[in-house]
Design a protein around this motif. Structure first.
Motif, short mmCIF file in Angstrom:
data_model
loop_
_atom_site.label_atom_id
_atom_site.label_comp_id
_atom_site.label_asym_id
_atom_site.label_seq_id
_atom_site.Cartn_x
_atom_site.Cartn_y
_atom_site.Cartn_z
N GLU A 38 -1.79 3.80 -12.26
CA GLU A 38 -2.37 4.97 -11.67
C GLU A 38 -2.72 4.56 -10.26
OE1 GLU A 38 -3.53 8.30 -11.79
OE2 GLU A 38 -2.45 8.39 -13.88
N LEU A 39 -3.20 3.28 -9.87
CA LEU A 39 -3.32 3.08 -8.52
C LEU A 39 -1.98 2.90 -7.92
CD1 LEU A 39 -5.22 2.02 -6.60
CD2 LEU A 39 -4.72 -0.16 -7.36
N TRP A 40 -0.92 2.55 -8.32
CA TRP A 40 0.48 2.44 -7.90
C TRP A 40 0.82 3.74 -7.62
CZ3 TRP A 40 5.02 4.12 -9.98
CH2 TRP A 40 6.28 3.92 -9.46
N LEU A 41 0.60 4.72 -8.40
CA LEU A 41 1.29 6.23 -8.46
C LEU A 41 0.58 6.57 -7.16
CD1 LEU A 41 1.65 7.69 -12.05
CD2 LEU A 41 3.46 7.53 -10.22
N THR A 42 -0.59 6.35 -6.99
CA THR A 42 -1.37 6.90 -6.05
C THR A 42 -0.88 6.45 -4.55
OG1 THR A 42 -3.42 7.11 -7.38
CG2 THR A 42 -3.71 7.39 -4.89
N ARG A 43 -0.53 5.15 -4.49
CA ARG A 43 0.11 4.70 -3.36
C ARG A 43 1.41 5.23 -2.94
NH1 ARG A 43 -1.83 -0.51 -5.47
NH2 ARG A 43 0.55 -1.03 -5.68
N GLN A 44 2.29 5.43 -3.98
CA GLN A 44 3.35 6.26 -3.76
C GLN A 44 3.28 7.48 -3.30
OE1 GLN A 44 6.30 4.35 -3.77
NE2 GLN A 44 5.18 2.36 -4.40
N GLN A 45 2.54 8.36 -3.87
CA GLN A 45 2.10 9.74 -3.63
C GLN A 45 1.58 9.71 -2.12
OE1 GLN A 45 -0.29 10.82 -6.67
NE2 GLN A 45 1.06 11.34 -8.08
N ARG A 46 0.81 8.91 -1.76
CA ARG A 46 0.36 9.12 -0.25
C ARG A 46 1.35 8.66 0.62
NH1 ARG A 46 -5.56 5.86 -1.09
NH2 ARG A 46 -6.56 7.58 -2.12
N SER A 47 2.30 7.54 0.36
CA SER A 47 3.47 7.45 1.24
C SER A 47 4.35 8.26 1.21
CB SER A 47 4.24 6.12 0.62
OG SER A 47 5.22 5.76 1.39
N LEU A 48 4.64 9.23 0.24
CA LEU A 48 5.50 10.26 0.20
C LEU A 48 4.96 11.50 0.96
CD1 LEU A 48 6.98 9.86 -3.24
CD2 LEU A 48 8.39 9.60 -1.24
N ASP A 49 3.65 11.49 0.91
CA ASP A 49 2.87 12.74 1.69
C ASP A 49 3.17 12.65 3.07
OD1 ASP A 49 2.18 13.93 -0.79
OD2 ASP A 49 0.10 12.85 -0.64
N VAL A 50 3.64 11.44 3.56
CA VAL A 50 3.76 11.21 5.00
C VAL A 50 4.69 11.57 5.38
CG1 VAL A 50 3.52 9.68 6.88
CG2 VAL A 50 1.82 9.55 5.05
N GLY A 51 5.12 12.46 6.55
CA GLY A 51 6.50 12.93 6.72
C GLY A 51 7.47 11.78 7.36
N VAL A 52 8.61 12.03 7.49
CA VAL A 52 9.56 11.21 7.67
C VAL A 52 9.60 10.73 9.13
CG1 VAL A 52 12.12 10.51 7.98
CG2 VAL A 52 11.21 11.92 6.12
N GLU A 53 9.31 9.58 9.40
CA GLU A 53 9.15 8.86 10.72
C GLU A 53 10.49 9.09 11.44
OE1 GLU A 53 7.56 4.74 13.12
OE2 GLU A 53 7.74 4.89 10.90
N LEU A 54 10.67 9.62 12.55
CA LEU A 54 12.06 9.76 13.10
C LEU A 54 12.35 8.75 14.01
CD1 LEU A 54 11.30 13.29 14.85
CD2 LEU A 54 12.37 12.74 12.59
N GLN A 55 13.60 8.31 14.22
CA GLN A 55 13.80 6.87 14.76
C GLN A 55 14.91 6.95 15.88
OE1 GLN A 55 12.95 3.91 13.57
NE2 GLN A 55 11.61 5.33 11.99
N LEU A 56 14.88 6.04 16.58
CA LEU A 56 15.68 6.01 18.01
C LEU A 56 17.31 6.38 17.77
CD1 LEU A 56 15.42 5.70 21.08
CD2 LEU A 56 15.96 3.32 20.62
N GLY A 57 17.84 5.66 16.89
CA GLY A 57 19.34 5.90 17.03
C GLY A 57 19.83 5.46 15.50
#
Length: 353
Positions: A38-57
């Protein structure tokens, strides 16, 4: 008497743990594994809730794809642990009928995992698409830059080539048509550039916009060079054609001069003795036959800007007044060389050197 030898019956059976002990042992192990999952699932869900970080190139986007691929691999690797958890929950439910491990709870755990896995796969697909679009854009930019360089060199070589103006103009027009047709490619690159602005960091988007603008400027400079080359060749051809036509007109006017002078010769000589004419009469007759021609000749000379070019005309008499009248004609804008010759019934040929 009969002696019965009865040997004692011995049993060495090991009694299994009680049902309560089994449940207690397995329940503790299940809860520990369940809490970690459950702790692992929560970490994954929070990570996926964050939008994609835009990159330079492109380089940074490909690195981001690799990182997401590693994360998805970790998620997929947890499927085996989930399967063991669900088996343990099913066994515990059979023994205890506890609602926390009933089929509905098991389905909820499976759904939570499936949601995390599906979102991770979607994230990977999105990042791959963003990286591929940027790669496509970069490839188009590099190809268009190479094309611009090759066409610019082709234009330079063409202008330096030893060929007639007509052949150069045809080659320039063909090259210009080819360059103009590539505006569609340029517009496609500009469309890709606009799309990348939403999937690239602000600094990266600025670079993309500048690249597209530089391509547009390079294409416009090439078109401008082609247009200037064509205009120069057309101007040269037009000037040559106009010069040829005007020279032809000038030759015709000189021919008319011969006819007029011949007419003057006849009028002066028919039934009269030339010395009996006064200079004033001869000047009047000369002006009568030459004024119109001199005006036309002056117009042609102005158009051609001949400047120092001076036709040499042999006059049919030796009267200074006639010479003065021709040389000082008011409409003549270029010097006229006059060679005075004795009067003759037929004029010598007019030199138009």
């Amino acid at each position: 008497s009969v002696v019965n030898h009865t040997q004692p019956h011995s049993s060495s059976c090991v009694s299994p743990p009680s049902r309560i002990e089994w449940v207690w042992l397995h329940w503790g192990e299940y809860l520990k594994a369940y809490e970690e999952f459950e702790l692992w699932l929560t970490r994954q869900q929070r990570s996926l809730d964050v939008g994609v970080e835009l990159q330079l190139g492109v380089k940074e986007k490909l690195w981001q794809v690799d990182q997401q691929r590693v994360g998805l691999s970790d998620i997929q690797g947890q499927a085996a642990l989930l399967e063991r958890l669900l088996d343990e929950a099913s066994a515990l439910h059979n023994r205890t009928q506890d609602p926390s491990v009933d089929p509905q709870a098991q389905e909820g755990l499976q759904e939570d995992y499936n949601d995390v896995r599906d979102r991770a796969e979607e994230r990977l697909s999105l990042l791959q698409k963003m990286a591929e679009e940027h790669q496509t854009y970069q490839g188009c930019v590099h190809r268009f830059q190479s094309w611009l360089l090759s066409k610019t060199k082709e234009l330079t070589d063409l202008m330096e080539r030893e060929e007639t103006a007509e052949n150069k103009l045809k080659a320039l027009q063909a090259l210009d048509d080819s360059v103009a047709g590539e505006e569609k490619t340029l517009q496609q690159i500009e469309g890709l550039s606009e799309a990348l602005r939403g999937t690239t960091s602000p600094s990266g988007a600025e670079v993309v916009v500048e690249e597209a603008e530089e391509l547009r400027l390079g294409w416009q400079r090439l078109r401008q060079g082609l247009c200037e080359g064509e205009e120069g060749l057309r101007s040269s051809l037009d000037s040559h054609s106009q010069y040829t036509a005007r020279c032809q007109r000038l030759g015709e006017d000189i021919g008319h001069l011969r006819v007029l002078l011949q007419g003057l010769d006849q009028e002066l000589g028919e039934g009269q003795n030339p010395p009996d004419h006064t200079e004033e009469q001869m000047v009047g007759q000369w002006r009568k036959y030459t004024a119109l021609f001199l005006q036309g000749l002056d117009s042609v000379a102005n158009e051609l800007r001949l400047g120092a070019w001076a036709p040499s005309v042999m006059l049919p008499c030796s009267y200074p007044a006639v010479t003065h009248a021709v040389t000082m004609h008011g409409n003549l804008s270029f010097p006229l060389k006059v060679e005075v010759a004795p009067y003759r019934r037929r004029l010598p040929p007019v030199s138009d050197a």
